[in-house]
Design a protein around this motif. Structure first.
Motif, PDB file in Angstrom:
ATOM      1  N   LYS A 188       0.806  -1.241  -0.094  1.00  0.00           N
ATOM      2  CA  LYS A 188      -0.064   0.063   0.029  1.00  0.00           C
ATOM      3  C   LYS A 188       0.621   1.330  -0.250  1.00  0.00           C
ATOM      4  O   LYS A 188       0.778   2.274   0.518  1.00  0.00           O
ATOM      5  CB  LYS A 188      -1.016   0.059   1.121  1.00  0.00           C
ATOM      6  CG  LYS A 188      -1.721  -1.136   1.359  1.00  0.00           C
ATOM      7  CD  LYS A 188      -3.172  -1.015   2.098  1.00  0.00           C
ATOM      8  CE  LYS A 188      -3.812  -2.122   2.340  1.00  0.00           C
ATOM      9  NZ  LYS A 188      -4.429  -2.647   1.046  1.00  0.00           N
ATOM     10  N   ILE A 189       1.892   1.253  -0.869  1.00  0.00           N
ATOM     11  CA  ILE A 189       2.763   2.430  -0.920  1.00  0.00           C
ATOM     12  C   ILE A 189       2.301   3.100  -2.151  1.00  0.00           C
ATOM     13  O   ILE A 189       2.530   2.563  -3.406  1.00  0.00           O
ATOM     14  CB  ILE A 189       4.440   1.936  -0.908  1.00  0.00           C
ATOM     15  CG1 ILE A 189       4.719   1.301   0.175  1.00  0.00           C
ATOM     16  CG2 ILE A 189       5.233   3.076  -1.477  1.00  0.00           C
ATOM     17  CD1 ILE A 189       6.200   0.713   0.201  1.00  0.00           C
ATOM     18  N   GLU A 190       1.664   4.308  -2.006  1.00  0.00           N
ATOM     19  CA  GLU A 190       1.085   4.856  -3.137  1.00  0.00           C
ATOM     20  C   GLU A 190       1.921   6.141  -3.578  1.00  0.00           C
ATOM     21  O   GLU A 190       2.139   7.131  -3.056  1.00  0.00           O
ATOM     22  CB  GLU A 190      -0.211   5.726  -2.523  1.00  0.00           C
ATOM     23  CG  GLU A 190      -1.246   4.544  -2.154  1.00  0.00           C
ATOM     24  CD  GLU A 190      -2.602   5.281  -1.445  1.00  0.00           C
ATOM     25  OE1 GLU A 190      -2.639   6.546  -1.653  1.00  0.00           O
ATOM     26  OE2 GLU A 190      -3.644   4.429  -1.305  1.00  0.00           O
ATOM     27  N   SER A 191       2.538   5.783  -4.804  1.00  0.00           N
ATOM     28  CA  SER A 191       3.381   6.738  -5.311  1.00  0.00           C
ATOM     29  C   SER A 191       3.024   6.761  -7.073  1.00  0.00           C
ATOM     30  O   SER A 191       2.486   5.650  -7.634  1.00  0.00           O
ATOM     31  CB  SER A 191       4.890   6.378  -5.358  1.00  0.00           C
ATOM     32  OG  SER A 191       5.097   6.252  -3.962  1.00  0.00           O
ATOM     33  N   ASP A 192       3.040   7.964  -7.830  1.00  0.00           N
ATOM     34  CA  ASP A 192       2.965   7.892  -9.113  1.00  0.00           C
ATOM     35  C   ASP A 192       4.253   7.018  -9.509  1.00  0.00           C
ATOM     36  O   ASP A 192       5.346   7.051  -9.061  1.00  0.00           O
ATOM     37  CB  ASP A 192       3.409   9.283  -9.794  1.00  0.00           C
ATOM     38  CG  ASP A 192       1.961   9.866 -10.130  1.00  0.00           C
ATOM     39  OD1 ASP A 192       0.959   9.333  -9.587  1.00  0.00           O
ATOM     40  OD2 ASP A 192       2.078  11.166 -10.521  1.00  0.00           O
ATOM     41  N   ILE A 193       3.966   6.098 -10.754  1.00  0.00           N
ATOM     42  CA  ILE A 193       5.059   5.020 -11.211  1.00  0.00           C
ATOM     43  C   ILE A 193       5.315   5.471 -12.768  1.00  0.00           C
ATOM     44  O   ILE A 193       4.355   5.468 -13.384  1.00  0.00           O
ATOM     45  CB  ILE A 193       4.478   3.686 -11.158  1.00  0.00           C
ATOM     46  CG1 ILE A 193       4.392   3.293  -9.808  1.00  0.00           C
ATOM     47  CG2 ILE A 193       5.698   2.606 -11.598  1.00  0.00           C
ATOM     48  CD1 ILE A 193       5.530   3.292  -8.714  1.00  0.00           C
ATOM     49  N   VAL A 194       6.686   5.542 -12.936  1.00  0.00           N
ATOM     50  CA  VAL A 194       6.797   5.963 -14.199  1.00  0.00           C
ATOM     51  C   VAL A 194       7.790   5.009 -14.735  1.00  0.00           C
ATOM     52  O   VAL A 194       8.892   4.662 -13.941  1.00  0.00           O
ATOM     53  CB  VAL A 194       7.642   7.328 -14.587  1.00  0.00           C
ATOM     54  CG1 VAL A 194       8.104   7.594 -15.906  1.00  0.00           C
ATOM     55  CG2 VAL A 194       6.500   8.458 -14.476  1.00  0.00           C
ATOM     56  N   ILE A 195       7.663   4.388 -15.841  1.00  0.00           N
ATOM     57  CA  ILE A 195       8.560   3.161 -16.259  1.00  0.00           C
ATOM     58  C   ILE A 195       9.887   3.450 -17.009  1.00  0.00           C
ATOM     59  O   ILE A 195       9.560   4.402 -18.073  1.00  0.00           O
ATOM     60  CB  ILE A 195       7.893   2.082 -17.012  1.00  0.00           C
ATOM     61  CG1 ILE A 195       6.904   1.167 -16.094  1.00  0.00           C
ATOM     62  CG2 ILE A 195       8.804   1.202 -17.815  1.00  0.00           C
ATOM     63  CD1 ILE A 195       6.236   0.200 -16.838  1.00  0.00           C
ATOM     64  N   LEU A 196      11.018   3.384 -16.760  1.00  0.00           N
ATOM     65  CA  LEU A 196      12.362   3.637 -17.457  1.00  0.00           C
ATOM     66  C   LEU A 196      12.610   2.468 -18.192  1.00  0.00           C
ATOM     67  O   LEU A 196      12.653   1.195 -17.690  1.00  0.00           O
ATOM     68  CB  LEU A 196      13.373   3.786 -16.598  1.00  0.00           C
ATOM     69  CG  LEU A 196      13.434   5.150 -15.812  1.00  0.00           C
ATOM     70  CD1 LEU A 196      14.619   5.038 -14.699  1.00  0.00           C
ATOM     71  CD2 LEU A 196      13.433   6.377 -16.582  1.00  0.00           C
ATOM     72  N   THR A 197      12.605   2.510 -19.395  1.00  0.00           N
ATOM     73  CA  THR A 197      12.738   1.506 -20.505  1.00  0.00           C
ATOM     74  C   THR A 197      13.392   1.783 -21.611  1.00  0.00           C
ATOM     75  O   THR A 197      13.402   2.917 -22.307  1.00  0.00           O
ATOM     76  CB  THR A 197      11.735   0.643 -20.911  1.00  0.00           C
ATOM     77  OG1 THR A 197      12.034  -0.523 -21.560  1.00  0.00           O
ATOM     78  CG2 THR A 197      10.556   1.559 -21.655  1.00  0.00           C
ATOM     79  N   SER A 198      14.420   1.145 -22.392  1.00  0.00           N
ATOM     80  CA  SER A 198      15.230   1.141 -23.656  1.00  0.00           C
ATOM     81  C   SER A 198      14.309   0.604 -24.497  1.00  0.00           C
ATOM     82  O   SER A 198      14.726   0.346 -25.804  1.00  0.00           O
ATOM     83  CB  SER A 198      16.507   0.848 -23.693  1.00  0.00           C
ATOM     84  OG  SER A 198      16.747  -0.635 -23.243  1.00  0.00           O
TER      85      SER A 198
END
Length: 283
Positions: free
Chosen positions: A76-86
């Motif tokens: 239940k850790i609520e954070s915006d998530i952004v994926i780093l990918t190549s």
């Protein structure tokens, strides 16, 4: 402070993104950046620091980015998530949607794209906080009026403590037939000269202006406070009372009742003085 956690198993990428944010981006807010070389390390940091935004790689050994996100959600850790990918891979995008990932950020990271993502996440956070605060204040108002256990259960204590960070609570109650839209703000500003945190509600049906005061000292000299409030109402008839203080927000309704009783007794004393004056004149 906008807290960011960057997760990638390549140290050069971690430090590169951190320096890009710190040195090259012109953000209108301060940032606090943490980095982690593994998902396991990132989980510990996320649990202790509660970041607002997490930038995470997908391809990592032992625990990949999606397993990491699953663990965040389980805890239940609520954070915006952004994926780093190549990898501009549709399969990643499709799976990311089910994890409620906000954005993709392709490597090498583009400065403009990164800045847009940070600004967007920050703005969303501020809007969410405003909504949480307004909801919390609504529940506090209900608690003042009704004091039910149900109302207490609806109050988000974490948000409440941000809005009211001090130990003691006091109710300042003003009753007046005069109803002006600007009185609520005027009263709140004036009372704030005596108490560090004040929130004023106008209860039109009861002809009450109720101010919830939060402070670090048990009592305040109320004589100058009442004189200041008198300047707001000038020649209008009004009654003002200040409740006792309590170190529990759950006593807000009792404090409101206490303030009402003080006004009730003030009215009785005023009526007795008038009757005494009339009796004297008649005699």
């Amino acid at each position: 402070m906008f807290k960011i956690l960057i997760v990638d198993d390549e140290e050069i990428i971690l430090n590169g993104i951190k320096l890009l944010i710190q040195k090259r981006l012109k953000l209108p807010f301060e940032t606090d950046i943490s980095i982690a070389l593994s998902a396991a390390e990132a989980l510990e940091l996320a649990a202790s620091q509660k970041p607002d935004l997490i930038l995470t790689d997908i391809r990592m050994p032992e625990m990949d980015g999606f397993a990491f996100i699953e663990q965040l959600q389980a805890r239940k850790i609520e954070s915006d998530i952004v994926i780093l990918t190549s990898h501009a891979d549709f399969a990643y995008a499709k799976r990311a949607i089910s994890f409620q990932v906000r954005e993709f950020l392709l490597k090498p990271v583009d400065k403009k794209e990164l800045e847009e993502i940070l600004r967007s996440s920050y703005d969303r956070l501020q809007e969410n906080r405003r909504e949480e605060e307004q909801e919390c204040l609504l529940q506090v108002k209900n608690l003042v009026l009704y004091g039910s256990e149900e109302s207490q259960g609806l109050v988000d204590e974490a948000v409440l403590r941000k809005l009211f960070p001090y130990r003691y609570f006091t109710i300042v109650l003003v009753e007046s037939e005069t109803d002006r839209n600007d009185y609520t703000k005027l009263l709140e500003d004036e009372i704030a000269c005596y108490y560090p945190v004040c929130r004023t509600f106008h209860l039109a049906s009861a002809k009450h202006y109720v101010t919830v005061c939060n402070h670090d000292k048990f009592s305040v000299d109320i004589k100058p406070l009442k004189l200041s409030i008198r300047q707001i109402f000038l020649n209008n008839v009004f009654y003002c009372s200040v409740s006792i203080s309590s170190d529990s927000w759950m006593e807000l309704h009792s404090l409101y009742i206490n303030a009402q009783l003080r006004i009730f007794y003030e009215k009785i004393k005023k009526e007795n003085r008038v009757l005494a004056d009339v009796s004297f004149m008649t005699y």
